[in-house]
Design an enzyme around this catalytic site. Structure first.
Site, PDB file in Angstrom:
ATOM      1  N   GLU A   1       7.820 -78.646-115.654  1.00  0.00           N
ATOM      2  CA  GLU A   1       8.141 -77.308-115.166  1.00  0.00           C
ATOM      3  C   GLU A   1       7.089 -76.313-115.667  1.00  0.00           C
ATOM      4  O   GLU A   1       6.793 -76.288-116.856  1.00  0.00           O
ATOM      5  CB  GLU A   1       9.540 -76.921-115.702  1.00  0.00           C
ATOM      6  CG  GLU A   1      10.044 -75.634-115.146  1.00  0.00           C
ATOM      7  CD  GLU A   1       9.858 -75.597-113.638  1.00  0.00           C
ATOM      8  OE1 GLU A   1      10.487 -76.387-112.939  1.00  0.00           O
ATOM      9  OE2 GLU A   1       9.042 -74.762-113.171  1.00  0.00           O
TER      10      GLU A   1
ATOM     11  N   LYS B   1       1.008 -81.166-118.258  1.00  0.00           N
ATOM     12  CA  LYS B   1       1.866 -80.077-118.725  1.00  0.00           C
ATOM     13  C   LYS B   1       1.375 -79.565-120.091  1.00  0.00           C
ATOM     14  O   LYS B   1       1.240 -78.356-120.308  1.00  0.00           O
ATOM     15  CB  LYS B   1       3.318 -80.574-118.821  1.00  0.00           C
ATOM     16  CG  LYS B   1       4.266 -79.629-119.481  1.00  0.00           C
ATOM     17  CD  LYS B   1       4.459 -78.354-118.692  1.00  0.00           C
ATOM     18  CE  LYS B   1       5.147 -77.319-119.547  1.00  0.00           C
ATOM     19  NZ  LYS B   1       5.540 -76.128-118.853  1.00  0.00           N
TER      20      LYS B   1
ATOM     21  N   CYS C   1       6.905 -72.502-125.857  1.00  0.00           N
ATOM     22  CA  CYS C   1       6.075 -73.626-125.403  1.00  0.00           C
ATOM     23  C   CYS C   1       4.706 -73.760-126.052  1.00  0.00           C
ATOM     24  O   CYS C   1       4.326 -74.846-126.476  1.00  0.00           O
ATOM     25  CB  CYS C   1       5.869 -73.526-123.898  1.00  0.00           C
ATOM     26  SG  CYS C   1       7.385 -73.737-122.990  1.00  0.00           S
TER      27      CYS C   1
HETATM   28  C1  UDX Z   1       4.396 -70.346-120.685  1.00  0.00           C
HETATM   29  C2  UDX Z   1       3.559 -70.769-119.487  1.00  0.00           C
HETATM   30  O1  UDX Z   1       2.997 -69.603-118.867  1.00  0.00           O
HETATM   31  C3  UDX Z   1       4.414 -71.539-118.494  1.00  0.00           C
HETATM   32  O2  UDX Z   1       3.597 -72.032-117.439  1.00  0.00           O
HETATM   33  C4  UDX Z   1       5.055 -72.714-119.204  1.00  0.00           C
HETATM   34  O3  UDX Z   1       5.910 -73.416-118.308  1.00  0.00           O
HETATM   35  C5  UDX Z   1       5.853 -72.232-120.397  1.00  0.00           C
HETATM   36  O4  UDX Z   1       5.017 -71.486-121.278  1.00  0.00           O
HETATM   37  P1  UDX Z   1       6.113 -68.391-121.221  1.00  0.00           P
HETATM   38  O5  UDX Z   1       6.087 -68.904-122.629  1.00  0.00           O
HETATM   39  O6  UDX Z   1       7.423 -68.091-120.605  1.00  0.00           O
HETATM   40  O7  UDX Z   1       5.386 -69.424-120.245  1.00  0.00           O
HETATM   41  O8  UDX Z   1       5.283 -67.031-121.171  1.00  0.00           O
HETATM   42  P2  UDX Z   1       3.804 -66.556-120.832  1.00  0.00           P
HETATM   43  O9  UDX Z   1       3.873 -65.494-119.820  1.00  0.00           O
HETATM   44  O10 UDX Z   1       2.877 -67.658-120.570  1.00  0.00           O
HETATM   45  O11 UDX Z   1       3.388 -65.826-122.203  1.00  0.00           O
HETATM   46  C6  UDX Z   1       3.284 -66.531-123.429  1.00  0.00           C
HETATM   47  C7  UDX Z   1       2.789 -65.608-124.508  1.00  0.00           C
HETATM   48  O12 UDX Z   1       1.437 -65.237-124.297  1.00  0.00           O
HETATM   49  C8  UDX Z   1       3.586 -64.294-124.615  1.00  0.00           C
HETATM   50  O13 UDX Z   1       3.784 -63.986-125.976  1.00  0.00           O
HETATM   51  C9  UDX Z   1       2.662 -63.291-123.942  1.00  0.00           C
HETATM   52  O14 UDX Z   1       2.858 -61.983-124.400  1.00  0.00           O
HETATM   53  C10 UDX Z   1       1.296 -63.833-124.352  1.00  0.00           C
HETATM   54  N1  UDX Z   1       0.222 -63.433-123.434  1.00  0.00           N
HETATM   55  C11 UDX Z   1       0.211 -63.850-122.143  1.00  0.00           C
HETATM   56  C12 UDX Z   1      -0.815 -62.639-123.923  1.00  0.00           C
HETATM   57  O15 UDX Z   1      -0.844 -62.245-125.101  1.00  0.00           O
HETATM   58  N2  UDX Z   1      -1.833 -62.293-123.061  1.00  0.00           N
HETATM   59  C13 UDX Z   1      -1.868 -62.707-121.764  1.00  0.00           C
HETATM   60  O16 UDX Z   1      -2.840 -62.355-121.071  1.00  0.00           O
HETATM   61  C14 UDX Z   1      -0.815 -63.487-121.289  1.00  0.00           C
END
Ligand code: UDX
Length: 453
Positions: free
Chosen positions: A151, A206, A262
């Protein structure tokens, strides 16, 4: 599963869990009480629940009647034994496989939905292929196909990601089983976006997908520090490099460090796998992504202390945002946790605001209950939940913005400045404030990744 039920009204989807309280919460007649906050989820669940989406604790019966079983249990990092701190704890995956083996009827397609180390499918297969029960009378023992279908949704945009995925990945060597699963997705996903690979590529993709995303964040965060030192601006650099179509513009926002359930877990898992397969250089390479992230989180607390004349003992600090990112109430691995802990260690009085996170969750994360007294006299750090931004900011020496909630973009800094203790600071790690408004309000501003002139 809710989205599958929504898009495929002809398929019955039963979500089972041993946890009765959790299933009861998913069945709560008040749709606002379902246990996960996710934009758009309530609408999907209210359309489907009781129609072809069911939540139940009768696990064995659901397995017996299923044509497909998705294993979607958690796979946290092991905290003891071999691989502690890095390897995934697969005990729930194994328990599920045994239960499926025991109760399945006929041919069942078993799908790994949880994020798993490479070659876990072999473990699941081995369990499923070992008869778990003696055939009764003329009973034909069940048979299984194992697929990997990771996923890729992100929290906060889960429904959108599921309804319009960049791709759906299905790994497996049983073509009929792969086709059956692909047919489900094809009800709303264009066929060219349904990728078929072998099992191991799917499992590995993944982990690698998350590792690449996290690596981009650590890269831009490292650049942010360099920008601060040199007078460059990380937003300008991100724009300049992101317009190169080979690099792309997404996931280049510098911030307080990545959180979520994750990234760290999956990279640790990858590092463990690399060491297991005697690839120490590869392991060290990926491990550095996490080390940089830890450094970034520590750096933020240090910078705040520095701004407040080297000490925050007894000072009131407003923390705006505790979730690991906006539009979720999830705090797992949120940078706000370690930054708050660093500040508490320094003796700060934290007033924490978050529009969605419950104070009881913050207490669990900080392993400390709220303190309502005007404590701090003995230099001990304390924290208090504030239900409004104004309440948090009252008498504060500094405001530290850690989550990019929309409401923090629209704050009235002129008014807030009046209730802060001068000289007051705003430290914005998410670039949500308008610098002009802050300085016009007479506040000092520090923004992540912006060098002083
Ligand atoms: C992530 C992956 O994006 C997703 O594909 C996977 O299935 C699960 O892990 P998620 O953990 O829900 O999803 O959030 P995501 O939007 O990826 O952000 C993760 C972290 O990175 C957050 O703390 C966010 O604030 C940070 N982030 C993200 C940044 O600091 N800068 C960015 O440009 C993007």
């Amino acid at each position: 599963m809710a989205v599958i039920a929504d898009r495929c009204p002809h398929i019955d989807v039963t979500v089972v869990d041993l946890n009765e309280a959790r299933i009861a919460a998913w069945n709560d007649p008040d749709i606002n009480q379902i246990p996960i906050y996710e934009p758009g989820l309530e609408a999907v669940v209210s359309r489907t629940r009781g129609r072809n989406l069911f939540f139940s604790t009768t696990v064995n019966a659901a397995i017996s009647s299923a044509d497909m079983v998705f294993i979607s249990v958690n796979t946290p990092t092991k905290n003891k034994g071999i691989g502690a701190g890095q390897a995934s704890d697969l005990r729930w995956v194994e328990a599920c496989a045994r239960q499926v083996a025991q109760h399945a009827q006929g041919h069942t397609v078993v799908i790994e939905k949880s994020t798993l180390p490479v070659r876990t499918a072999a473990v699941i297969k081995a369990i499923l292929d070992t008869p778990q029960r003696k055939p009764k009378n003329n009973e034909i023992l069940p048979t299984f196909s194992v697929l990997s279908n990771p996923e890729f949704l992100a929290e906060g945009s889960a429904i959108r990601d599921l309804e319009k995925p960049d791709r759906v990945l299905i790994g497996g060597d049983d073509a009929a089983a792969v086709d059956a699963l692909a047919t489900i997705y094809s009800h709303w996903v264009p066929s060219e976006k349904i990728l078929r690979t072998n099992l191991w590529s799917s499992e590995l993709s993944k982990l690698i997908s998350n590792a690449f995303l996290a690596q981009r964040i650590s890269s831009i965060n490292s650049v942010a520090a360099l920008c601060e030192a040199t007078g460059a601006d990380v937003h300008e650099v991100a724009l300049a490099i992101g317009t190169d179509s080979r690099i792309g513009s997404k996931f280049l926002s510098a911030g307080p460090g990545f959180g979520g359930s994750c990234f760290k877990k999956d990279i640790l898992n990858l590092v463990y796998l690399c060491r297991h397969f005697s690839l120490p250089e590869v392991a060290d390479y990926w491990e550095q992504v996490i080390e940089l992230n830890n450094w970034q989180k520590n750096r933020i607390a240090g910078l705040l202390v520095q701004r407040l004349f080297g000490t925050v003992t007894g000072k009131r600090l407003a923390i705006l945002g505790f979730a690991f990112k906006a539009d979720t109430n999830d705090t797992r691995e949120s940078p706000a946790i370690s930054i708050s802990l660093d500040l508490l260690e320094e003796g700060a009085q934290l007033a924490i605001h978050d529009p969605k996170v419950d104070p009881s969750q913050i207490a669990r994360d900080l392993k400390k209950s709220q303190s309502h007294s005007s404590a701090g006299l003995n230099g001990e750090g304390t924290w208090l939940f504030s239900s409004t931004v104004v309440e948090a900011v009252q008498d504060a020496d500094a405001v530290l913005i850690l989550t990019e909630w929309d409401q923090y973009r629209e704050l009235n800094w002129k008014e807030l400045a009046k209730i802060m203790r001068a000289p007051a600071w705003v430290l914005d790690t998410r670039s949500v404030v308008d610098p002009v408004e802050i300085t016009e309000a007479g506040l000092h501003l520090w923004r992540l990744g912006e060098g002083a002139d």
